[in-house]
Scaffold this active site. Structure first.
Site, PDB file in Angstrom:
ATOM      1  N   GLU A 187       8.006   3.720   8.384  1.00 37.72           N
ATOM      2  CA  GLU A 187       8.130   4.829   7.370  1.00 37.72           C
ATOM      3  C   GLU A 187       9.710   5.487   7.504  1.00 37.72           C
ATOM      4  O   GLU A 187      10.323   5.927   6.518  1.00 37.72           O
ATOM      5  CB  GLU A 187       7.319   5.979   7.406  1.00 37.72           C
ATOM      6  N   ALA A 221       0.792  -1.311   0.052  1.00 37.96           N
ATOM      7  CA  ALA A 221      -0.025   0.184   0.095  1.00 37.96           C
ATOM      8  C   ALA A 221       0.923   1.410  -0.017  1.00 37.96           C
ATOM      9  O   ALA A 221       0.552   1.988  -0.915  1.00 37.96           O
ATOM     10  CB  ALA A 221      -0.911  -0.045   1.401  1.00 37.96           C
TER      11      ALA A 221
END
Length: 1334
Positions: free
Chosen positions: A1265, A802
């Site tokens: 991240e 994603a």
């Protein structure tokens, strides 16, 4: 497939079972057949063009000539089922299954943590499995080569390669271990707490079951009998629109070619199949000579070798290896040049499918082999009913001269490759040098000298990818005959080539000046190689080239990556049942590897379901004057066409338009959708929809154009501290500059997928969607259908990657599909093809950064003024959040007392850019590190010294007044410098650079201060639902989405600790709006943080309820306690809730506490750059990431490595190209290059650094991240290498390197005599093929 009376039966085997297809359609490929007919969904659709490897399967064939069985990998998306007669196909399900037994390949991929989202895993399994069927004890090189055609967007490849290496007889441990020392343990002072023991084992090899080749399935005896049947007959398969004919004899083939002269010969289908799929080419008849023995042979004679046209490129490679081993080097220059190219030509799958004959006669302008064959004087042997003839494989043939081409009735029988002679030199060059990439430019060159001299007797130069065909520099070669092979000849040759081969400034493919430079750079490489060859033949007569030039001769080798992963060991006093802190395997990993993990499009067909294909805008900004769907509605299988008029509710929800109405605002905007009984019917019908437009001005594509037209999505955001203007008056120096950072495509392996099912009553609808935000999908669908949210149920089990691209986009697409389901009253299966996905959904925001920096001569930066602009696209999407994050994260790790940053989101006529891993930080950090590097350059300091000087050093406030302690930042930075041996390696690199003119090494270290979670508290809330059943099993549900990061696994670990039960008792099924309402998105690195808190809360409530029972029976089992609790009417179900981190930002005051905590890290990378081509090789990367306490080190290291690799791609190879009209060119893995297995660091070291983070669950940190920015260390290492090249060439020390640092930008930044030599065009005189949009 409809049965035809004219069709023969197609017989093949799949996973040991016989398949008899009585109505085989030539237009149906193996991927479709496996998934839709046989319902074997382990083989995945990733790109449809053979470029990603997700659909890899093994094909096995019996050769009656040599009585051997050949196993080879193929991409099922390019294999016509009609080509499989007599073949055996093995898929991931046939290798092993959780229902029977799993294969060692599957087990090791899973246990080595080689799966994350799992979508690529079956393809990886099949590539390794096929290798093992041929080589049960493969070398590391073979493993890397076998995986070269498989893409993975999640893992960073390292654990996948490691799983393959466990089958190798070579040592898989770190090379330093023989000395008894670990390369990560250095003499210098360690910054780690001596009591913290570090571990390096993420899995236990002792658990692996052994590989026993004798237990593999046998080849079906029936297929052997079929192959040896002397009475075989011609086969004909009649499809809906096309006919496939397989001849049984060679004469039969010649007869068919005479009768059907326009019919393509299909063997590998790698060219014809792609032309049909992507070029809208139609062939009514196919002829397939697969297996005819006359096309498969190697014939050696005194003067050369003849190789049959039917040989696959893999078989060609094997044949060439044998020839080279048998013959002296002087005779096999052409053969060795071909071998070098075959190493990097496509991936193993395509090399096993594509044939020599197909490659040659296709005459593709980017052909890797044809220029070399032409340079080596190869001859093509042709045959037809009329007889045989030969034509030279030369410039006339490659440039498609009619007199030098095949006649329509002819077929290519073989290629004759002559041996080279003593005074004959042949070479091939290509860029890029990486595997599985089309050439930007390639070349084949040869020179023959008068014996004993360096006088040119014959010269041939061919270039590919510089025109519509391979081009011969024929006039140049003629004029150089008789010249000596010296520097003056080289200079003249360069000018002649540039004069003869004209690349127009608006040439398709762009990169014009780069290609012009490569024309002569590659010629120079050949010149050096020949000079060195002459010297070796007669050292007295011919001087050698400079030692400083020698490294220019060789391409970068492909090495198998290795490294060490370090993390804190679990406290030995921790209960053995407690899984927290252990490297637990992803809970779906085995299912990923067997292909049994179910994704949206793997769900079984639903009665009466329809398929949706969308029609998108071809204009960037225009009025829609008419939509004509009449032709589409008349086609077979079409049920309806859906437009904006069919939306019962809101067609424009929160600024996002479902179906364009009256006006289009970008290329790729959905205008209407066709619903049909098959996807093929829907897609064909969509092509017939006619849209008429009237262009509207202005058409805004770039940030610069947006600034000209004052076109913005929102008001700007700003933070400021100190007095910037005043500070500039008192600094020693001021620099100003700007840097462009282009966008990035998510390239999740599973494209956007929606299954919308309308219910019979109450206007209910059920959606199965791959999304990061089911609640948002629910809201969009409810608004579009004009129903309350309680009528919409959104289910999300898992998705194949994603990275932010499934945060908002599935909501719009889900609503598009739901409207179609509503109108037709039938289930809608809506799965985007890769090209449509890339076109419609956009990606990371391009950024333009402008900076003004004031600093002192000692390196202290006193003032910084930044203006940051992002290209938001045509609608708001997530641009405001991205700008918020960009501005707040813009200072990175540096304290600048007088600091101002302004950020604006530009409205343009591009598809709306959206969330992407890092939320703007990967872009803005390039600006920050660029100005730090510029300051260092100005002061003749190392960038690392300026970073150290300006880095936060003590408890401080950020520019927006949030307090933080940078101690973990300092620790990561110092450990990175120390344990990477940065300064010693920097000195080594400088020594290397002194001794090598055309190759340079560079190193860079980047620090990081990153943030997690969202600015508003309510975005950080989370809920969970936990049921305990009477048998003691636990069902756990929460609002988070499993997108590959292992969230479900971590939640099971949390529940296991809190309930004090084994993880095996706990099951997570799916995320659903039915069970947990109003869930926030799974993004911003906060999934485990917030949903972990909710799960913890629910489990603690249940545990508290059980305490009275446990106290009564303290020695009882969990099952005893649950039974008693049920009998005592204790509620065994509860919700858990986490209110969210208390975050806020006051933009008017320019201050706040927008983030709950920071994540710190540092990364050091070393690269080597080829200054002549712009290629680079990543030699080593060390990452030190502040993980606080890792809940699961295997998952966290996987996230760091995967994010780093994705970041590395963003900063180097991943280039999105747009036309000046706003059309995205980059729509497939062919022209958008994410990193492959051969591009990750040769040495890769990752360390999770321990710190404390009491605000988060178990003192952990969100690491999903943070690793993305670590990839910028590669970018700045490249810059360091380019700086070294420029310094040696006397060029300006200040220069701008924009992101991505592609081979083109690297080469052009390394200015030299060749870049000075090329012609330059006035930009005002032409419209370029592509433009940057930042």
């Amino acid at each position: 497939m409809m049965s035809s009376p004219n069709s023969d039966e197609l017989i093949f085997f799949v996973n040991g079972k016989k398949v008899t297809e009585k109505s085989a359609d030539p237009e149906v490929n193996l991927l479709f057949y496996l998934r839709r007919v046989l319902h074997l969904t382990g083989t995945k659709y990733g790109c449809g063009g053979g470029g990603c490897g997700a659909c890899t399967v093994m094909v096995s064939r019996y050769d009656p000539k040599n009585k051997k069985i050949r196993h080879y990998p193929v991409t099922a998306c390019l294999v016509p089922i009609c080509s499989l007669h007599g073949a055996a196909v093995t898929t991931a399900e046939g290798v092993g299954s959780i229902k029977t037994r799993i294969h060692p390949v599957q087990e090791r991929l899973a246990k080595c943590h080689g799966t994350q989202c799992g979508f690529c895993s079956p393809g990886m399994v099949m590539s390794i499995y096929t290798l093992l069927r041929n080589y049960p004890e493969p070398t590391s090189e073979q493993i890397t080569d076998a995986l070269g055609g498989n893409l993975c967007r999640c893992t960073g490849y390292r654990p996948i390669v490691e799983s393959g290496k466990t089958f190798s007889v070579e040592s898989t441990v770190c090379g330093m271990k023989g000395s008894g020392k670990c390369c990560m343990d250095q003499e210098e002072k360690s910054f780690a707490n001596k009591q913290e023991k570090m571990c390096t084992k993420l899995y236990n090899e002792d658990e692996f079951q052994p590989l026993d080749p004798s237990q593999e399935p046998i080849f079906p005896p029936e297929l052997i009998r079929m192959a040896e049947d002397p009475h075989k007959k011609r086969l004909t398969f009649q499809g809906e629109r096309t006919t496939w004919i397989t001849p049984v004899t060679f004469n039969d083939l010649l007869e068919l070619k005479a009768n059907y002269p326009k019919a393509p010969l299909v063997m590998g289908n790698t060219t014809v199949g792609r032309d049909i799929k992507f070029g809208n080419v139609f062939h009514p008849v196919f002829v397939s000579p697969l297996g005819l023995p006359e096309l498969y042979f190697v014939d050696s004679i005194d003067n050369g070798v003849t190789i049959g046209a039917g040989y696959s490129l893999a078989q060609l490679s094997d044949a060439l290896h044998f020839i080279v081993s048998e013959q002296p080097n002087a005779k096999t220059q052409t053969h060795r040049a071909l071998l070098k190219h075959l190493k990097t030509l496509a991936g193993a799958q395509i090399r096993n499918m594509a044939t020599l004959g197909g490659h040659v006669v296709s005459r593709l302008n980017y052909s890797d082999l044809n220029p070399i064959l032409a340079a080596g004087d190869a001859i093509i042997n042709l045959i037809s009913k009329e007889g045989e003839r030969q034509i030279p494989l030369d410039g006339h043939f490659l440039e498609r001269s009619p007199e030098a081409s095949l006649k329509s009735e002819e077929i290519m029988l073989s290629v004759y490759i002559p041996y080279s002679t003593q005074w004959h030199f042949i070479s091939g060059q290509r860029m890029p040098q990486s595997q599985n990439a089309f050439a930007s430019i390639n070349a084949g060159m040869s020179v023959r000298f008068e014996d004993g001299t360096d006088t040119i007797k014959d010269l041939k130069i061919f270039y590919g990818s510089v025109g519509p065909t391979v081009i011969s520099a024929n006039e140049t070669c003629k004029r150089l005959i008789g010249r000596q092979w010296d520097d003056q000849m080289l200079s003249d040759a360069c000018h002649l080539v540039l004069d003869e081969i004209h690349i127009p400034p608006d040439a398709e493919g762009g990169m014009v000046e780069y290609k012009r430079t490569l024309l002569i750079s590659l010629l120079f490489k050949f010149y050096l190689k020949v000079r060195r060859g002459l010297h070796k033949m007669d050292p007295q007569k011919f001087p050698d080239i400079s030692e400083k030039f020698v490294s220019a001769l060789e391409n970068f080798p492909i090495e198998t990556p290795q490294g060490v992963q370090m993390f804190q060991c679990v406290d030995p006093h921790q209960p053995p049942q407690d899984p927290i802190g252990h490297p637990i395997m992803h809970q779906s990993a085995i299912k990923h590897a067997t292909g049994e993990a179910v994704y949206v499009d793997d769900m079984p067909p639903i009665a009466q379901e329809l398929f949706l294909a969308v029609v998108t805008s071809t204009r960037a900004h225009a009025k829609i004057t008419s939509i004509d769907v009449s032709e589409a509605l008349a086609l077979p299988g079409v049920v309806d066409v859906i437009t904006a008029d069919d939306v019962p509710g809101d067609n424009n929800y929160h600024g996002e338009v479902l179906y364009a109405q009256n006006e289009v605002i970008c290329v790729g905007q959905i205008i209407c959708a066709v619903a049909a009984d098959t996807y093929a019917h829907a897609k064909n019908a969509a092509k017939t929809v006619k849209i008429a437009y009237e262009d509207i001005e202005p058409k805004i594509i770039t940030i610069e154009e947006a600034l000209e037209h004052n076109s913005f999505l929102f008001t700007d955001k700003q933070i400021e501290q100190g007095n910037v203007e005043q500070a500039f008056k008192y600094v020693d120096q001021i620099i100003e500059g700007e840097v462009h950072v282009e966008g990035q495509e998510h390239f999740y392996m599973e494209t956007q997928s929606i299954l919308a099912i309308p219910k019979e009553e109450d206007k209910e609808m059920v959606l199965h969607v791959g999304t990061q935000h089911p609640t948002n999908v629910q809201e969009f669908v409810a608004a579009a259908l004009n129903v309350p949210s309680n009528r919409i149920a959104c289910h999300m089990k898992r998705t194949g990657g994603a990275f932010g691209g499934k945060a908002t986009k599935p909501s719009l697409l889900g609503a598009v599909g739901a409207v179609a389901a509503h109108k037709t009253g039938r289930p809608i299966r809506f799965v985007l093809e890769r090209g449509d996905d890339m076109l419609i959904t956009a990606g990371r925001h391009p950024l333009l950064g402008k900076y003004k920096i004031g600093f002192m001569n000692n390196g202290v930066i006193k003032a910084a003024d930044l203006e940051l602009y992002i290209n938001g696209g045509c609608t708001p999407d997530e641009s405001e959040t991205v700008i918020d994050f960009i501005v707040l994260r813009s200072e990175n790790a540096y304290h600048i007392p007088n600091y101002r940053c302004r950020g604006s989101a530009c409205r343009t006529n591009l598809p709306s850019n959206t969330a992407f891993r890092g939320f703007g930080f990967p872009q803005v950090s390039v600006v920050v590190e660029t100005y730090i590097t510029a300051v260092a350059s100005q002061l003749d300091l190392l960038p690392e010294e300026v970073k150290e000087i300006n880095m936060y050093k003590r408890i401080s406030r950020t520019a927006y007044k949030e307090i933080f302690n940078p101690e973990p930042l300092r620790r990561c930075w110092k450990e990175c410098l120390e344990k990477s041996s940065f300064y010693a390696r920097k000195r080594d690199a400088e020594e290397f650079n002194k001794n090598n003119y055309w190759k340079k090494r560079g190193l860079a270290v980047v620090p990081m201060k990153f943030t997690v979670a969202m600015l508003k508290t309510y975005y950080n809330q989370a809920a969970a639902l936990v049921h305990i059943y009477t048998d003691g099993s636990v069902l756990l549900t929460h609002g988070g989405c499993e997108i590959g990061q292992g969230l479900y696994t971590k939640m099971a670990q949390v529940a296991s600790r809190e309930l004090n039960i084994p993880m095996s008792y706990i099951h997570l099924s799916e995320t659903s709006t039915v069970t947990v309402p109003n869930a926030t998105f799974t993004a911003a690195s906060m999934g485990a943080d917030i949903f972990g808190r909710a799960v913890q809360n629910a489990c603690q409530i249940l545990r508290d309820r059980l305490q009275p029972v446990i106290r009564k029976n303290p020695k009882g089992t969990w099952e005893d306690w649950i039974t008693t609790a049920y009998e005592e009417s204790i509620n065994l179900s509860t919700t858990g809730y986490f209110k969210g981190y208390q975050t806020y930002m006051d933009w008017e005051k320019e201050e706040g506490n927008p983030y709950p905590y920071f994540v710190y890290g540092a990364s050091c990378s070393e690269v080597e750059v080829d200054c002549l081509t712009g290629a680079h090789k990543l030699l080593r990367t060390d990452i030190f990431m502040d993980a606080a306490f890792s809940i699961n080190p295997a998952l966290d290291i996987g996230q760091v490595e995967g994010a780093f690799t994705q970041g590395m791609g963003f900063y180097t190879t991943e280039e999105l190209k747009y036309s000046p009209e706003g059309v995205l060119y980059s729509r497939s893995p062919d022209d958008y290059k994410i990193p492959t297995v051969t591009q990750i660091p040769e040495e890769f070291y990752v360390t999770l650094v321990r710190s404390r983070n009491p605000i988060a669950i178990y003192s952990s940190k969100g690491l999903g991240e943070a690793g993305m920015f670590m990839g910028s260390s590669v970018f700045f290492a490249i810059r360091d290498a380019v700086t070294a090249a420029r310094r040696e060439r006397g060029l300006a020390k200040s220069f701008t390197l924009n992101s991505p640092a592609t081979a083109e930008s690297i080469r052009m930044a390394c200015g030299d005599q060749f870049t000075d030599m090329i012609p330059r065009d006035d930009p005002s005189t032409f419209t370029p093929w592509s433009i940057r949009v930042s």
